[in-house]
Write an enzyme that holds these catalytic residues in place. Structure first.
Site, short mmCIF file in Angstrom:
data_model
loop_
_atom_site.label_atom_id
_atom_site.label_comp_id
_atom_site.label_asym_id
_atom_site.label_seq_id
_atom_site.Cartn_x
_atom_site.Cartn_y
_atom_site.Cartn_z
N TYR A 49 37.15 38.46 26.74
CA TYR A 49 37.48 37.33 27.62
C TYR A 49 36.73 36.08 27.16
O TYR A 49 35.50 36.05 27.15
CB TYR A 49 37.18 37.67 29.09
N SER A 207 46.75 41.95 36.93
CA SER A 207 47.75 40.93 37.29
C SER A 207 48.56 41.34 38.52
O SER A 207 49.80 41.42 38.47
CB SER A 207 48.67 40.59 36.11
N PRO A 208 47.87 41.59 39.64
CA PRO A 208 48.59 42.08 40.83
C PRO A 208 49.57 41.05 41.39
O PRO A 208 50.51 41.43 42.08
CB PRO A 208 47.45 42.35 41.83
N LEU A 209 49.34 39.77 41.08
CA LEU A 209 50.28 38.72 41.53
C LEU A 209 51.09 38.20 40.36
O LEU A 209 51.68 37.12 40.43
CB LEU A 209 49.50 37.56 42.19
N ALA A 210 51.07 39.00 39.28
CA ALA A 210 51.76 38.60 38.05
C ALA A 210 51.25 37.25 37.55
O ALA A 210 52.03 36.44 37.03
CB ALA A 210 53.28 38.62 38.22
N GLY A 211 49.95 37.04 37.75
CA GLY A 211 49.31 35.84 37.20
C GLY A 211 49.99 34.55 37.61
O GLY A 211 50.45 33.81 36.74
N1 LIG Z 1 43.51 45.58 31.08
C1 LIG Z 1 44.28 44.60 30.71
O1 LIG Z 1 44.98 44.66 29.69
C2 LIG Z 1 44.30 43.34 31.54
C3 LIG Z 1 45.22 42.31 31.27
C4 LIG Z 1 45.21 41.18 32.09
C5 LIG Z 1 44.30 41.08 33.14
N2 LIG Z 1 43.39 42.09 33.35
C6 LIG Z 1 42.41 42.01 34.47
O2 LIG Z 1 43.11 41.74 35.66
C7 LIG Z 1 42.53 40.62 36.31
C8 LIG Z 1 43.53 39.92 37.16
O3 LIG Z 1 44.61 39.45 36.36
P1 LIG Z 1 45.26 38.04 36.70
O4 LIG Z 1 44.24 36.97 36.61
O5 LIG Z 1 46.49 37.91 35.88
O6 LIG Z 1 45.61 38.30 38.26
P2 LIG Z 1 46.55 37.62 39.32
O7 LIG Z 1 45.81 37.75 40.61
O8 LIG Z 1 47.91 38.20 39.20
O9 LIG Z 1 46.65 36.08 38.90
C9 LIG Z 1 45.58 35.21 39.09
C10 LIG Z 1 46.09 33.80 38.96
O10 LIG Z 1 46.93 33.51 40.08
C11 LIG Z 1 46.41 32.38 40.77
N3 LIG Z 1 46.56 32.62 42.21
C12 LIG Z 1 46.14 33.70 42.91
N4 LIG Z 1 46.49 33.57 44.20
C13 LIG Z 1 47.13 32.38 44.31
C14 LIG Z 1 47.76 31.68 45.40
N5 LIG Z 1 47.77 32.18 46.63
N6 LIG Z 1 48.32 30.49 45.13
C15 LIG Z 1 48.32 29.96 43.89
N7 LIG Z 1 47.75 30.57 42.82
C16 LIG Z 1 47.17 31.78 43.04
C17 LIG Z 1 44.96 32.25 40.37
O11 LIG Z 1 44.61 30.87 40.40
P3 LIG Z 1 43.33 30.36 41.26
O12 LIG Z 1 42.14 30.64 40.42
O13 LIG Z 1 43.61 28.91 41.45
O14 LIG Z 1 43.33 31.13 42.55
C18 LIG Z 1 44.99 32.78 38.94
O15 LIG Z 1 45.38 31.76 38.03
C19 LIG Z 1 41.93 39.81 35.16
O16 LIG Z 1 40.92 38.93 35.58
C20 LIG Z 1 41.39 40.91 34.29
O17 LIG Z 1 40.13 41.34 34.81
C21 LIG Z 1 43.38 43.20 32.58
#
Ligand SMILES: NC(=O)c1ccc[n+]([C@@H]2O[C@H](COP(=O)([O-])OP(=O)(O)OC[C@H]3O[C@@H](n4cnc5c(N)ncnc54)[C@H](OP(=O)(O)O)[C@@H]3O)[C@@H](O)[C@H]2O)c1
Length: 297
Positions: A49, A207-211
């Site tokens: 990261y 990516s529970p909210l699909a990022g």
């Molecule tokens: N093992 C793997 O291959 C892998 C791959 C990808 C990720 N991961 C892990 O999974 C974690 C989560 O993934 P992710 O970051 O993609 O998760 P996510 O929760 O799907 O997406 C997070 C993004 O959504 C935004 N967001 C969340 N809630 C929101 C809302 N209500 N309104 C507007 N924007 C919102 C956040 O922005 P704000 O900051 O502005 O809230 C952030 O940019 C990563 O940090 C990592 O630890 C693992």
């Protein structure tokens, strides 16, 4: 690892350096404190990261915490993905590594950056098609025996890849971390979820909210899903947001969502709303149907 299985959620740090509240050590430390207050003890990292900068940021931030708080944190990190970056000299393209020397070296690097003596859960980040399962398993065992790693798990491994690794070791894998959300439901049908349930592996949803696709996506699926979730929210006390309903949808399945927000207030709201929600079977299938745009047969 009942502690992990019982976790309401995990905070994921992949976007921390771009986060509104988490980009510097002070803010990151406040996020860690907020997580602990909510009962979110597990923090998800990876060696890649921001090319290691996020692990370094965590190490700095943790210094600002009271020792008692620091001791409550449980750290996940991952290794195995390589790409051309300043801290990966000699790498010219994306590839994976799982050999013993690499695993051992990366574990040492992550321990040093994070400023801890033990990684609570160490994940092989991606299945390496060149993996020599016996060699990898032996390296994992040696890291556990040395006390540098408490438990091992995998990420993005198919059921076959999990079986190939577990056949070579008595170590029990503690987790499989996979992409899982209403937008990405393959693990419901490809055996990953069933295997995790059958073997008591924690099932961690990245990516529970699909990022951002859930809150901000402009495609038809995202719009349809938001519409359903907004209407559903009004049926519950406190009118929980679409994001919290999706997190509860994952919890209902037995998965642990890894929250990717860099905003403390958002994380607090999501965890509180998610914990207050109980979805029944019809709520759960209504969300699946909205995401797929089709009823189950
Ligand atoms: N093992 C793997 O291959 C892998 C791959 C990808 C990720 N991961 C892990 O999974 C974690 C989560 O993934 P992710 O970051 O993609 O998760 P996510 O929760 O799907 O997406 C997070 C993004 O959504 C935004 N967001 C969340 N809630 C929101 C809302 N209500 N309104 C507007 N924007 C919102 C956040 O922005 P704000 O900051 O502005 O809230 C952030 O940019 C990563 O940090 C990592 O630890 C693992």
């Amino acid at each position: 690892m009942s502690d992990l299985q019982d976790a309401p959620a995990i905070w994921g740090t992949m976007r921390a350096r771009q986060g509104r509240d988490t980009a510097n050590a002070n803010g990151f430390a406040r996020m860690l404190e907020a997580c602990l207050d909510l009962g979110v003890h597990w923090i998800d990292h990876a060696d890649i990261y921001d090319d290691g900068e996020v692990e370094i940021l965590h190490g700095e931030a943790a210094q600002a915490l009271a020792p008692g708080a620091r001791a409550q944190l449980r750290l996940i990190t991952k290794c195995g993905v390589r790409f051309a970056a300043p801290r990966q000299p000699g790498v010219r393209l994306h590839h994976y590594r799982s050999d013993a020397a690499y695993l051992t070296r990366q574990a040492e690097t992550s321990l040093q950056r994070l400023g801890v003596e033990r990684i609570d859960l160490y994940l092989l980040h991606r299945p390496d098609y060149l993996m020599q399962a016996e060699e990898t398993a032996k390296a994992m065992e040696a890291l556990v025996e040395s006390g540098k790693v408490a438990r091992f798990g995998v990420s993005n491994f198919s059921t076959f890849q999990v079986d190939a690794l577990t056949a070579r070791t008595d170590l029990k894998l503690a987790a499989n971390q996979v992409e899982l959300s209403p937008f990405h439901t393959a693990p419901l049908d490809n055996g990953q979820l069933d295997q995790a349930r059958a073997t008591d592996m924690a099932f961690l949803a990245w990516s529970p909210l699909a990022g951002r696709r859930l809150p901000a996506g402009e495609d038809e699926t995202a719009r349809r899903l938001r519409h359903t979730l907004e209407a559903m929210g009004t049926r519950f006390d406190g009118d929980p947001g679409p994001d919290s309903l999706v997190l509860a949808w994952l919890r209902t399945l037995g998965a642990i969502p890894i929250l990717g927000t860099g905003r403390i207030d958002r994380l607090q709201r999501q965890v509180r709303e998610m914990r207050a929600l109980t979805l029944d079977a019809q709520d759960w299938y209504e969300i699946l149907e909205a995401a797929r745009g089709a009823r189950v047969p």
